[in-house]
Scaffold this active site. Structure first.
Site, PDB file in Angstrom:
ATOM      1  N   ARG A   1       1.833  -7.522   4.126  1.00 50.81           N
ATOM      2  CA  ARG A   1       0.671  -8.347   3.796  1.00 50.81           C
ATOM      3  C   ARG A   1       1.042  -9.375   2.743  1.00 50.81           C
ATOM      4  O   ARG A   1       0.552  -9.356   1.631  1.00 50.81           O
ATOM      5  CB  ARG A   1      -0.490  -7.474   3.280  1.00 50.81           C
ATOM      6  CG  ARG A   1      -1.124  -6.579   4.299  1.00 50.81           C
ATOM      7  CD  ARG A   1      -1.793  -7.325   5.462  1.00 50.81           C
ATOM      8  NE  ARG A   1      -2.754  -8.331   5.079  1.00 50.81           N
ATOM      9  CZ  ARG A   1      -4.066  -8.154   4.996  1.00 50.81           C
ATOM     10  NH1 ARG A   1      -4.578  -6.973   5.280  1.00 50.81           N
ATOM     11  NH2 ARG A   1      -4.864  -9.131   4.661  1.00 50.81           N
TER      12      ARG A   1
ATOM     13  N   GLU B   1       1.238   7.545  10.954  1.00 47.69           N
ATOM     14  CA  GLU B   1       0.977   6.242  11.578  1.00 47.69           C
ATOM     15  C   GLU B   1       1.445   6.298  13.025  1.00 47.69           C
ATOM     16  O   GLU B   1       2.349   7.056  13.361  1.00 47.69           O
ATOM     17  CB  GLU B   1       1.780   5.139  10.865  1.00 47.69           C
ATOM     18  CG  GLU B   1       1.214   4.672   9.564  1.00 47.69           C
ATOM     19  CD  GLU B   1      -0.016   3.795   9.704  1.00 47.69           C
ATOM     20  OE1 GLU B   1      -0.174   3.060  10.708  1.00 47.69           O
ATOM     21  OE2 GLU B   1      -0.845   3.852   8.793  1.00 47.69           O
TER      22      GLU B   1
ATOM     23  N   ARG C   1       1.334   4.543   3.412  1.00 43.38           N
ATOM     24  CA  ARG C   1       0.134   3.728   3.244  1.00 43.38           C
ATOM     25  C   ARG C   1      -0.986   4.588   2.669  1.00 43.38           C
ATOM     26  O   ARG C   1      -0.973   5.807   2.811  1.00 43.38           O
ATOM     27  CB  ARG C   1      -0.325   3.155   4.585  1.00 43.38           C
ATOM     28  CG  ARG C   1       0.593   2.127   5.171  1.00 43.38           C
ATOM     29  CD  ARG C   1       0.099   1.712   6.570  1.00 43.38           C
ATOM     30  NE  ARG C   1       0.852   0.603   7.128  1.00 43.38           N
ATOM     31  CZ  ARG C   1       1.966   0.713   7.844  1.00 43.38           C
ATOM     32  NH1 ARG C   1       2.484   1.904   8.074  1.00 43.38           N
ATOM     33  NH2 ARG C   1       2.560  -0.353   8.321  1.00 43.38           N
TER      34      ARG C   1
ATOM     35  N   ARG D   1      -6.738  -0.817   0.041  1.00 46.62           N
ATOM     36  CA  ARG D   1      -5.541  -0.552   0.843  1.00 46.62           C
ATOM     37  C   ARG D   1      -4.304  -0.682  -0.033  1.00 46.62           C
ATOM     38  O   ARG D   1      -4.278  -1.427  -1.006  1.00 46.62           O
ATOM     39  CB  ARG D   1      -5.432  -1.561   1.987  1.00 46.62           C
ATOM     40  CG  ARG D   1      -6.427  -1.374   3.103  1.00 46.62           C
ATOM     41  CD  ARG D   1      -6.153  -0.129   3.940  1.00 46.62           C
ATOM     42  NE  ARG D   1      -4.757   0.057   4.282  1.00 46.62           N
ATOM     43  CZ  ARG D   1      -4.158  -0.434   5.352  1.00 46.62           C
ATOM     44  NH1 ARG D   1      -4.808  -1.164   6.213  1.00 46.62           N
ATOM     45  NH2 ARG D   1      -2.878  -0.189   5.564  1.00 46.62           N
TER      46      ARG D   1
ATOM     47  N   ARG E   1      -2.056  14.780  -6.219  1.00 47.91           N
ATOM     48  CA  ARG E   1      -2.414  16.018  -6.915  1.00 47.91           C
ATOM     49  C   ARG E   1      -1.661  16.111  -8.248  1.00 47.91           C
ATOM     50  O   ARG E   1      -2.219  16.526  -9.260  1.00 47.91           O
ATOM     51  CB  ARG E   1      -2.079  17.233  -6.061  1.00 47.91           C
ATOM     52  CG  ARG E   1      -2.836  17.295  -4.773  1.00 47.91           C
ATOM     53  CD  ARG E   1      -4.079  18.146  -4.877  1.00 47.91           C
ATOM     54  NE  ARG E   1      -4.763  18.174  -3.577  1.00 47.91           N
ATOM     55  CZ  ARG E   1      -5.897  17.550  -3.317  1.00 47.91           C
ATOM     56  NH1 ARG E   1      -6.484  16.838  -4.257  1.00 47.91           N
ATOM     57  NH2 ARG E   1      -6.461  17.614  -2.138  1.00 47.91           N
TER      58      ARG E   1
ATOM     59  N   CYS F   1      -3.610  13.519   4.793  1.00 51.52           N
ATOM     60  CA  CYS F   1      -2.394  12.859   5.259  1.00 51.52           C
ATOM     61  C   CYS F   1      -2.402  12.803   6.782  1.00 51.52           C
ATOM     62  O   CYS F   1      -2.864  13.732   7.443  1.00 51.52           O
ATOM     63  CB  CYS F   1      -1.149  13.613   4.801  1.00 51.52           C
ATOM     64  SG  CYS F   1      -0.940  13.684   3.029  1.00 51.52           S
TER      65      CYS F   1
ATOM     66  N   TYR G   1       0.592  -3.770  -2.448  1.00 48.44           N
ATOM     67  CA  TYR G   1       1.740  -3.621  -1.543  1.00 48.44           C
ATOM     68  C   TYR G   1       2.998  -3.728  -2.394  1.00 48.44           C
ATOM     69  O   TYR G   1       3.232  -4.747  -3.037  1.00 48.44           O
ATOM     70  CB  TYR G   1       1.689  -4.684  -0.439  1.00 48.44           C
ATOM     71  CG  TYR G   1       0.530  -4.422   0.493  1.00 48.44           C
ATOM     72  CD1 TYR G   1       0.721  -3.691   1.656  1.00 48.44           C
ATOM     73  CD2 TYR G   1      -0.754  -4.830   0.169  1.00 48.44           C
ATOM     74  CE1 TYR G   1      -0.343  -3.395   2.494  1.00 48.44           C
ATOM     75  CE2 TYR G   1      -1.823  -4.539   0.996  1.00 48.44           C
ATOM     76  CZ  TYR G   1      -1.606  -3.824   2.154  1.00 48.44           C
ATOM     77  OH  TYR G   1      -2.667  -3.523   2.977  1.00 48.44           O
TER      78      TYR G   1
END
Length: 120
Positions: free
Chosen positions: A115, A77, A89, A7, A63, A74, A107
C-alpha cells in the site's frame, strides 16, 4: 465514539518463530502508537499470515504486549501465486473519536509495497 478498523502489515525474512513474534509486536505497537490508542480502546484484532508462515500464531505477540482480554484471531491468507511472501497482516477494530480520514494504517518493512499510497 466510533468503531473504526485499522489495517496493517509487515514482512519477515523467514518463517522463524522469533521473527514472527518480533515483527508482530512491532506492528501492533506501531498501530497503537500512531493512532493514540489505549488497550481499552481495542475491540478485537484479526491477524492473517501468508501460507508460508506457520512457525507461530501472530496473536501470541499481542498477548505478550498485555492484550490478554482482547479477542484475537489468526487465519491464513489465500495463497495467491503472485502475492508478496512472508507477510503478516492485521485488522484491528477500535473505539476512537478520530474520523476515518485520521486513522493511521501501518505498513512496515517489505509490506510497504502493498500500500504505497498510505504507507508511512
Amino acid at each position: 465514539m466510533a468503531v473504526r478498523a485499522i489495517r496493517g502489515a509487515t514482512q519477515v525474512d523467514a518463517d522463524d518463530r522469533d521473527q514472527v513474534l518480533e515483527a508482530t509486536r512491532e506492528l501492533v505497537s506501531t498501530v497503537v502508537e500512531r493512532n493514540g490508542l489505549d488497550l481499552d480502546d481495542i475491540i478485537s484484532i484479526l491477524f492473517t499470515a501468508t501460507p508460508d508462515l506457520v512457525s507461530e500464531f501472530p496473536a501470541l505477540a499481542a498477548r505478550e504486549l498485555g492484550m490478554g482480554d482482547v479477542p484475537l484471531m489468526c487465519a491464513t491468507e489465500i495463497g495467491v501465486p503472485h502475492a508478496l511472501p512472508r507477510v503478516l497482516r492485521l485488522m484491528a477494530h477500535v473505539e476512537t473519536d478520530r474520523p476515518r480520514t485520521e486513522i493511521q494504517h501501518v505498513y512496515l518493512r517489505g509490506a510497504v509495497a502493498l500500500r504505497r499510497d498510505i504507507a508511512q
